[in-house]
Write a protein that holds these residues in place. Sequence first.
Motif, PDB file in Angstrom:
ATOM      1  N   LEU A   1      16.329  59.827  44.027  1.00 21.65           N
ATOM      2  CA  LEU A   1      15.924  59.585  42.643  1.00 21.65           C
ATOM      3  C   LEU A   1      15.454  60.863  41.962  1.00 21.65           C
ATOM      4  N   GLN A   2      14.692  61.652  42.681  1.00 22.93           N
ATOM      5  CA  GLN A   2      14.157  62.886  42.107  1.00 22.93           C
ATOM      6  C   GLN A   2      15.251  63.897  41.822  1.00 22.93           C
ATOM      7  N   ALA A   3      16.367  63.836  42.547  1.00 27.61           N
ATOM      8  CA  ALA A   3      17.452  64.804  42.390  1.00 27.61           C
ATOM      9  C   ALA A   3      18.378  64.495  41.215  1.00 27.61           C
ATOM     10  N   LEU A   4      18.243  63.318  40.621  1.00 27.37           N
ATOM     11  CA  LEU A   4      19.115  62.974  39.499  1.00 27.37           C
ATOM     12  C   LEU A   4      18.793  63.856  38.290  1.00 27.37           C
ATOM     13  N   PRO A   5      19.769  64.053  37.400  1.00 28.07           N
ATOM     14  CA  PRO A   5      19.576  64.951  36.252  1.00 28.07           C
ATOM     15  C   PRO A   5      18.794  64.313  35.105  1.00 28.07           C
ATOM     16  N   TRP A   6      17.536  63.988  35.342  1.00 25.58           N
ATOM     17  CA  TRP A   6      16.694  63.351  34.330  1.00 25.58           C
ATOM     18  C   TRP A   6      16.297  64.345  33.248  1.00 25.58           C
ATOM     19  N   PRO A   7      16.341  63.920  31.971  1.00 25.16           N
ATOM     20  CA  PRO A   7      15.701  64.738  30.940  1.00 25.16           C
ATOM     21  C   PRO A   7      14.185  64.687  31.200  1.00 25.16           C
ATOM     22  N   ASP A   8      13.469  65.719  30.819  1.00 25.74           N
ATOM     23  CA  ASP A   8      12.024  65.753  31.098  1.00 25.74           C
ATOM     24  C   ASP A   8      11.287  64.512  30.613  1.00 25.74           C
ATOM     25  N   ALA A   9      11.639  64.003  29.433  1.00 25.59           N
ATOM     26  CA  ALA A   9      10.937  62.848  28.865  1.00 25.59           C
ATOM     27  C   ALA A   9      11.215  61.553  29.630  1.00 25.59           C
ATOM     28  N   GLN A  10      12.278  61.527  30.412  1.00 25.52           N
ATOM     29  CA  GLN A  10      12.639  60.313  31.144  1.00 25.52           C
ATOM     30  C   GLN A  10      12.450  60.435  32.651  1.00 25.52           C
TER      31      GLN A  10
ATOM     32  N   PRO B   1       5.926  48.175  32.380  1.00 22.90           N
ATOM     33  CA  PRO B   1       7.140  47.739  31.678  1.00 22.90           C
ATOM     34  C   PRO B   1       8.438  48.105  32.401  1.00 22.90           C
ATOM     35  N   ALA B   2       8.466  49.210  33.114  1.00 20.60           N
ATOM     36  CA  ALA B   2       9.701  49.581  33.818  1.00 20.60           C
ATOM     37  C   ALA B   2       9.379  50.488  34.997  1.00 20.60           C
TER      38      ALA B   2
ATOM     39  N   LEU C   1      16.120  51.075  29.056  1.00 21.20           N
ATOM     40  CA  LEU C   1      14.798  51.237  28.451  1.00 21.20           C
ATOM     41  C   LEU C   1      14.882  51.144  26.934  1.00 21.20           C
ATOM     42  N   ASN C   2      15.885  51.772  26.345  1.00 25.09           N
ATOM     43  CA  ASN C   2      16.054  51.768  24.898  1.00 25.09           C
ATOM     44  C   ASN C   2      16.295  50.352  24.373  1.00 25.09           C
ATOM     45  N   GLU C   3      17.174  49.604  25.029  1.00 24.80           N
ATOM     46  CA  GLU C   3      17.493  48.237  24.596  1.00 24.80           C
ATOM     47  C   GLU C   3      16.272  47.332  24.620  1.00 24.80           C
ATOM     48  N   ARG C   4      15.325  47.638  25.466  1.00 24.06           N
ATOM     49  CA  ARG C   4      14.134  46.810  25.591  1.00 24.06           C
ATOM     50  C   ARG C   4      12.928  47.390  24.855  1.00 24.06           C
ATOM     51  N   GLY C   5      13.140  48.481  24.153  1.00 21.84           N
ATOM     52  CA  GLY C   5      12.064  49.099  23.390  1.00 21.84           C
ATOM     53  C   GLY C   5      10.966  49.692  24.246  1.00 21.84           C
ATOM     54  N   ILE C   6      11.322  50.110  25.440  1.00 21.30           N
ATOM     55  CA  ILE C   6      10.331  50.682  26.361  1.00 21.30           C
ATOM     56  C   ILE C   6      10.350  52.197  26.199  1.00 21.30           C
ATOM     57  N   SER C   7       9.202  52.744  25.827  1.00 21.89           N
ATOM     58  CA  SER C   7       9.127  54.192  25.687  1.00 21.89           C
ATOM     59  C   SER C   7       8.410  54.781  26.893  1.00 21.89           C
ATOM     60  N   GLY C   8       8.604  56.041  27.075  1.00 19.30           N
ATOM     61  CA  GLY C   8       7.972  56.698  28.217  1.00 19.30           C
ATOM     62  C   GLY C   8       8.828  56.564  29.452  1.00 19.30           C
TER      63      GLY C   8
END
Length: 116
Positions: free
Chosen positions: A94-103, A115-116, A77-84
């Motif tokens: 997927l839900q069980a992965l250690p995602w930071p809240d913003a991601q 975008p993603a 996402l960062n390399e492509r400039g995609i925020s959010g």
Amino acid sequence: MAESDREAILARVRRAARQSDDTGAASRLRERPVGPQPAGAGGARLQAFTNRLEAAAATWTHAADGRAVVETVASYLNERGISGPPIAADHPALQALPWPDAQRPVVETARGDTPA
């Protein structure tokens, strides 16, 4: 159809709906047979899958564990400039992965302009 015939049919339907044994549709769905599986063992299947991805001009990355998946998605996402957050399927893995809240992926239907 005579009224008694109609009542007899409805009575059979009601009885069938009340049955709690394993002859009902719900149990048939739970015990549905596994569909066709691709030939080959694990490594061969993975190679066939990645070959199809590449033939479709998709990119992929091997991630060793859940943390690596999260880091890889963030990098993508960062390399492509995609925020959010990305949009993803509502899947327990997927839900069980250690995602930071913003991601943390949002569960919704992707559109053509997503975008993603």
